[in-house]
Write a protein that holds these residues in place. Sequence first.
Motif, PDB file in Angstrom:
ATOM      1  N   GLU A 105       0.823  -1.217   0.000  1.00 48.19           N
ATOM      2  CA  GLU A 105       0.000   0.000   0.000  1.00 48.19           C
ATOM      3  C   GLU A 105       0.859   1.270   0.000  1.00 48.19           C
ATOM      4  OE1 GLU A 105      -2.264  -3.338   1.908  1.00 48.19           O
ATOM      5  OE2 GLU A 105      -0.253  -2.493   2.122  1.00 48.19           O
ATOM      6  N   LEU A 106       1.946   1.248   0.740  1.00 49.49           N
ATOM      7  CA  LEU A 106       2.863   2.389   0.794  1.00 49.49           C
ATOM      8  C   LEU A 106       4.059   2.056  -0.092  1.00 49.49           C
ATOM      9  CD1 LEU A 106       3.540   5.137   2.126  1.00 49.49           C
ATOM     10  CD2 LEU A 106       4.626   3.864   3.987  1.00 49.49           C
ATOM     11  N   CYS A 109       8.804   5.071   1.766  1.00 49.26           N
ATOM     12  CA  CYS A 109       8.694   5.995   2.902  1.00 49.26           C
ATOM     13  C   CYS A 109      10.099   6.283   3.417  1.00 49.26           C
ATOM     14  CB  CYS A 109       7.838   5.391   4.014  1.00 49.26           C
ATOM     15  SG  CYS A 109       7.500   6.552   5.370  1.00 49.26           S
ATOM     16  N   TRP A 260       0.641   3.602   6.994  1.00 48.74           N
ATOM     17  CA  TRP A 260       0.217   2.525   6.096  1.00 48.74           C
ATOM     18  C   TRP A 260      -1.300   2.491   5.936  1.00 48.74           C
ATOM     19  CZ3 TRP A 260       3.008  -0.953   3.120  1.00 48.74           C
ATOM     20  CH2 TRP A 260       4.400  -0.848   3.231  1.00 48.74           C
ATOM     21  N   ALA A 263      -2.155   5.265   3.542  1.00 49.32           N
ATOM     22  CA  ALA A 263      -1.743   4.864   2.191  1.00 49.32           C
ATOM     23  C   ALA A 263      -2.743   3.876   1.602  1.00 49.32           C
ATOM     24  CB  ALA A 263      -0.346   4.250   2.234  1.00 49.32           C
ATOM     25  N   LYS A 267      -4.982   4.484  -1.778  1.00 46.28           N
ATOM     26  CA  LYS A 267      -4.966   3.557  -2.911  1.00 46.28           C
ATOM     27  C   LYS A 267      -6.389   3.124  -3.275  1.00 46.28           C
ATOM     28  CE  LYS A 267      -0.557   3.031  -3.992  1.00 46.28           C
ATOM     29  NZ  LYS A 267       0.224   1.823  -3.716  1.00 46.28           N
ATOM     30  N   VAL A 274       1.936   6.178  -3.450  1.00 48.63           N
ATOM     31  CA  VAL A 274       1.949   6.897  -2.167  1.00 48.63           C
ATOM     32  C   VAL A 274       3.372   6.849  -1.623  1.00 48.63           C
ATOM     33  CG1 VAL A 274       1.018   7.099   0.154  1.00 48.63           C
ATOM     34  CG2 VAL A 274      -0.448   6.269  -1.710  1.00 48.63           C
ATOM     35  N   GLY A 276       5.707   8.302   1.460  1.00 48.19           N
ATOM     36  CA  GLY A 276       5.697   8.954   2.763  1.00 48.19           C
ATOM     37  C   GLY A 276       7.021   9.624   3.065  1.00 48.19           C
TER      38      GLY A 276
END
Length: 289
Positions: A105-106, A109, A260, A263, A267, A274, A276
């Motif tokens: 999802e992320l 970062c 997370w 993110a 999504k 995404v 971070g």
Amino acid sequence: MEQHFDRFRRNDFWVNIHKNTDAYNISTNSKYVNLINHFFPILERNSPTKWKISNNYENMSNLWLPHRCCDQDIMTKFINWSEEVTKEVLWLNLNKNIKEFYDDELDYCIALDFNIIYGEGRTKLGEAEYQLKYKNKDLNLNEKEQYVCIIMRKMLDSCKYIPFTNKSNWCVSPMPATEFGKTKFAWNLAERLSKHLALPFINPILSYNKPQLKNLSIKEKINTWDTIYYNNGVKLDENQVRGNNVLVVDDLYQSGVTMWEYAKFLKTIGAKCVFGIVCVKSLRDSDNT
């Protein structure tokens, strides 16, 4: 000759470059192949075999580059970049406390630094973040601006590692907050970064009566955020997100649940990527339970 670029074991991004008589062999964490390709597309383009996932090591990819296929000036730049990108910031990924709950999802970062170092107290950035977050009322205007400048200089410099191809499809977002939360340091930091980078700013307003999360377990925090995000608890302009890349700004990364979860939500409403960026990473990967 072999060169290994890393910072700490907890830094997710590393690069290994092995040079022999006729070729370079480059290895890295598979998650960062696309990042390397963004900044140095010529490496894969000139490789006869392209990036290949390792058969022997999990999450590793390798690139074979014969000397006849590479420019030494490019390799020197890549070696210098590899040292900088792996040591000047912390690249964060899933830790053991949240790994079972998330996947990709992320996308990426980074943290500018740890907040403290064992036996040495707070880092320079850790002290600035602490003062602005917890001692803000005790600071005069000059002191506040000095601490903000410490963080902003490092944050803007670290943005050189973000894969901006066309800024027209990027936007900046703070973490969702109430109207009161918009007055806090983390939100202000996101607004400043948005202005410096000349990127659109997302206003994710928390309209749900969020309980105190401090003493909840990680699983309870995830359930709480899911309840908020998927019951219209956050209001934002989805047209700003859909099909675009979102740079999410926050002050502290501890377990990573907050970043997370946001993110994941971005999504689901159509964010393409995404990324971070946070001021500091705590030494702890667990939350305050």
